[in-house]
Enzyme design. Structure first.
Site, PDB file in Angstrom:
ATOM      1  N   VAL A 323     -68.887 -38.999  49.767  1.00  0.00           N
ATOM      2  CA  VAL A 323     -67.643 -38.259  49.562  1.00  0.00           C
ATOM      3  C   VAL A 323     -67.977 -36.921  48.911  1.00  0.00           C
ATOM      4  O   VAL A 323     -69.089 -36.713  48.417  1.00  0.00           O
ATOM      5  CB  VAL A 323     -66.617 -39.025  48.696  1.00  0.00           C
ATOM      6  CG1 VAL A 323     -66.205 -40.324  49.351  1.00  0.00           C
ATOM      7  CG2 VAL A 323     -67.159 -39.257  47.292  1.00  0.00           C
ATOM      8  N   GLU A 324     -66.984 -36.018  48.897  1.00  0.00           N
ATOM      9  CA  GLU A 324     -67.251 -34.651  48.447  1.00  0.00           C
ATOM     10  C   GLU A 324     -67.576 -34.540  46.965  1.00  0.00           C
ATOM     11  O   GLU A 324     -68.144 -33.540  46.517  1.00  0.00           O
ATOM     12  CB  GLU A 324     -66.078 -33.722  48.791  1.00  0.00           C
ATOM     13  CG  GLU A 324     -64.755 -34.091  48.181  1.00  0.00           C
ATOM     14  CD  GLU A 324     -63.871 -34.864  49.150  1.00  0.00           C
ATOM     15  OE1 GLU A 324     -62.651 -34.620  49.153  1.00  0.00           O
ATOM     16  OE2 GLU A 324     -64.392 -35.723  49.895  1.00  0.00           O
ATOM     17  N   GLN A 325     -67.227 -35.549  46.167  1.00  0.00           N
ATOM     18  CA  GLN A 325     -67.584 -35.494  44.746  1.00  0.00           C
ATOM     19  C   GLN A 325     -69.080 -35.685  44.515  1.00  0.00           C
ATOM     20  O   GLN A 325     -69.538 -35.482  43.399  1.00  0.00           O
ATOM     21  CB  GLN A 325     -66.778 -36.530  43.962  1.00  0.00           C
ATOM     22  CG  GLN A 325     -65.333 -36.128  43.680  1.00  0.00           C
ATOM     23  CD  GLN A 325     -64.414 -36.278  44.875  1.00  0.00           C
ATOM     24  OE1 GLN A 325     -64.826 -36.729  45.944  1.00  0.00           O
ATOM     25  NE2 GLN A 325     -63.159 -35.920  44.721  1.00  0.00           N
ATOM     26  N   GLY A 326     -69.823 -36.072  45.540  1.00  0.00           N
ATOM     27  CA  GLY A 326     -71.272 -36.001  45.445  1.00  0.00           C
ATOM     28  C   GLY A 326     -72.045 -37.288  45.576  1.00  0.00           C
ATOM     29  O   GLY A 326     -73.268 -37.258  45.661  1.00  0.00           O
ATOM     30  N   SER A 350     -71.174 -31.298  43.852  1.00  0.00           N
ATOM     31  CA  SER A 350     -70.250 -31.092  44.966  1.00  0.00           C
ATOM     32  C   SER A 350     -70.614 -29.887  45.829  1.00  0.00           C
ATOM     33  O   SER A 350     -70.518 -29.974  47.061  1.00  0.00           O
ATOM     34  CB  SER A 350     -68.820 -30.961  44.442  1.00  0.00           C
ATOM     35  OG  SER A 350     -68.340 -32.202  43.982  1.00  0.00           O
TER      36      SER A 350
END
Length: 503
Positions: A323-326, A350
């Site tokens: 996911v984009e949070q890493g 991110s």
């Protein structure tokens, strides 16, 4: 001897922020890496003094929990002149103020905002990227504006080597507000107990190299240096001061869970996942069938969060998830703390994760769907009266090789269930159509996707559509649904029909 970064109170840090400043906020929704004590001190100073006022605030991901924390603290008349946000839904108060034209309001793709911080910090002339072409961020579709007060251009279209790109325009960052777990005497920041690193470094870099200030909220200050040194995620040279917030929670739902920060080893057996009941389960099971072994997979917020459980139930390989949070290959959490996960195998910042996405890394992405239209466009960024913002939706959907949009066919009052045989049973139609002639806000461009040869599938509880060179095609009708009465007669356009539908 390196300088020692001073310890300040939150009020002392807030007192140094001038009227008219441009402030960059790090963090993600639900308290993930959010500097809420600093934001609170800023709001308290304004309540007492009427300053600082006329601020421009930038944030890439959601900030707050929907119950008054984070950005909602800034919902005070006169405090904001402009808000440029990637995700707005955790602050209904600011959504309402934007609709009432109380400040200039913009929304941009989250990754574009983070990468713009990096370009500002590096002294380059803005962010040049294809990300956002054909969407609401494109000047042809508003250039990110979401109210009439947003008059300034913040994005322009340019050509390089005969191809179109967007240039997200740079601006000096006067102040960045960050958060970490602890700081050493020289101000080096460790995020070891945090759920994610988000965009701390690029926020601090943009402020420092704009001649501004970065302040970091931490749970504690330690005498020892950060070791190993590579765990110092932000070097102290970028900081103006450190603020200690001893009651800082890992997220709004976790005081501290070492599994969420990736410190605890995973269990011997993977957790059992439960497929959502009813319509959400029907959509998740059908969407999961789009997976193939070994894929790099992204999941978006909301409806797609049932796909991992559905894949496990159906014995389908989930592949490599992110996911984009890493995080990579974690047990995904949802709700207010979407973006956090348990037992991640890897964690990157991110901006680094968005490099992977905007470069075309994911094989398949599962995202929500607020509206879809005859051109194959999808809207998730402006639904109803208030702007929502895209979060990382644009980067992910524009560059994934295959995109699967997941959502109900209708909204507001729609009720349906699944019978014992798994057949759809519609109990009440919805008042708000979601399959419409033209979406209100283009978060995903069907025209661009067709031009780029992207595979696109739209999964609802009663029908599945695909994007074809000549438009949207109806591929399947769910068992239990009537093709004419429940699908075609309740759409805003006439789709092409796949062979074998019998219509």
């Amino acid at each position: 001897m390196p300088r020692l970064v001073p310890t300040l109170t939150a009020a002392e840090a807030a007192a140094r922020i001038p009227d008219g400043a441009t402030i960059a906020l790090s963090g993600s929704g639900g308290g993930v890496l959010e500097p809420d004590e600093l934001i609170k001190a800023l709001a308290e100073r304004f309540a007492k003094e009427g300053h600082p006022r006329d601020l421009t605030v930038m944030h890439a991901l959601g900030i707050g929990d929907g119950e008054g924390s984070g950005l909602a603290r800034l919902a005070r008349e006169g405090m904001l002149a402009c808000l440029i946000g990637g995700h707005w839904s955790w602050s209904p108060e600011l959504q309402g103020m934007a609709a009432a034209e109380e400040f200039a309001a913009y929304t941009l793709p989250a990754g574009a905002i983070m990468h713009l911080y990096r370009e500002i910090g590096a002294g380059r002339p803005g962010l040049v990227t294809p990300i956002g072409l054909g969407t609401f961020a494109d000047p042809a579709n508003g250039g990110g504006r979401v109210n009439a007060k947003a008059k300034a251009d913040i994005v322009e279209k340019i050509k390089l080597d005969g191809k179109d790109y967007l240039r997200y325009l740079p601006r000096p960052i006067d102040v960045s507000l960050l958060r970490a777990t602890w700081a050493d005497p020289h101000g080096n920041l460790s995020c070891e107990r945090e759920a994610a690193d988000i965009d701390n470094y690029v926020c601090a870099l943009a402020a420092r190299n704009s001649g501004g200030m970065a302040f970091a909220q931490v749970a504690e200050r330690r005498d020892a240096p950060v070791r190993p040194a590579r765990l110092a995620r932000v070097p102290g040279v970028l900081l103006e001061g450190v603020v200690i917030a001893p009651g800082q929670k890992q997220t709004c739902e976790h005081d501290y869970d070492p599994a969420v920060s990736g410190e605890a080893p995973p269990p011997d057996a993977p957790p059992s996942l439960e497929v959502p009941a009813g319509v959400r389960g029907l959509i998740a099971r059908r969407a999961a069938r789009e997976l193939a072994p070994g894929m790099s997979v992204n999941f978006g917020f909301g409806m797609p969060d049932g796909v991992p459980a559905a894949a496990a139930e159906l014995g389908i390989d989930l592949g490599w998830t992110s996911v984009e949070q890493g995080w990579h290959n974690a047990e995904m959490l949802g709700g207010r703390v979407f973006g956090a996960g348990r037992h991640a195998q890897a964690q990157v910042s991110s901006p680094d994760q968005f490099d992977y996405y905007s470069g075309g890394g994911p094989d398949i992405a599962f995202l929500g769907m607020g509206e879809m239209d005859a051109a194959g466009n999808v809207n998730v960024s402006w639904l109803g009266k208030h702007v929502v913002g895209p979060g990382g939706f644009v980067e992910i959907t524009q560059r994934a090789r295959k995109v699967v949009f997941c959502g109900t066919f209708e909204a507001k009052g729609f009720r349906a269930g699944a019978g014992p045989d798994g057949r759809l049973a519609i109990e009440a139609y919805g008042e708000v159509p979601k399959v419409v002639e033209k979406v209100r806000h283009i978060t995903f461009s069907g025209e661009r996707a067709r031009r780029d040869g992207q595979q696109v599938v739209y999964v609802t509880e009663r029908a599945v559509f695909s994007l074809q060179p000549d438009g949207v095609r109806l591929e399947e009708v769910a068992p239990g649904a009537d093709p004419r009465r429940d699908v075609l007669d309740r759409m805003g356009f006439a789709p092409a029909l796949a062979p074998g539908l019998g219509l």
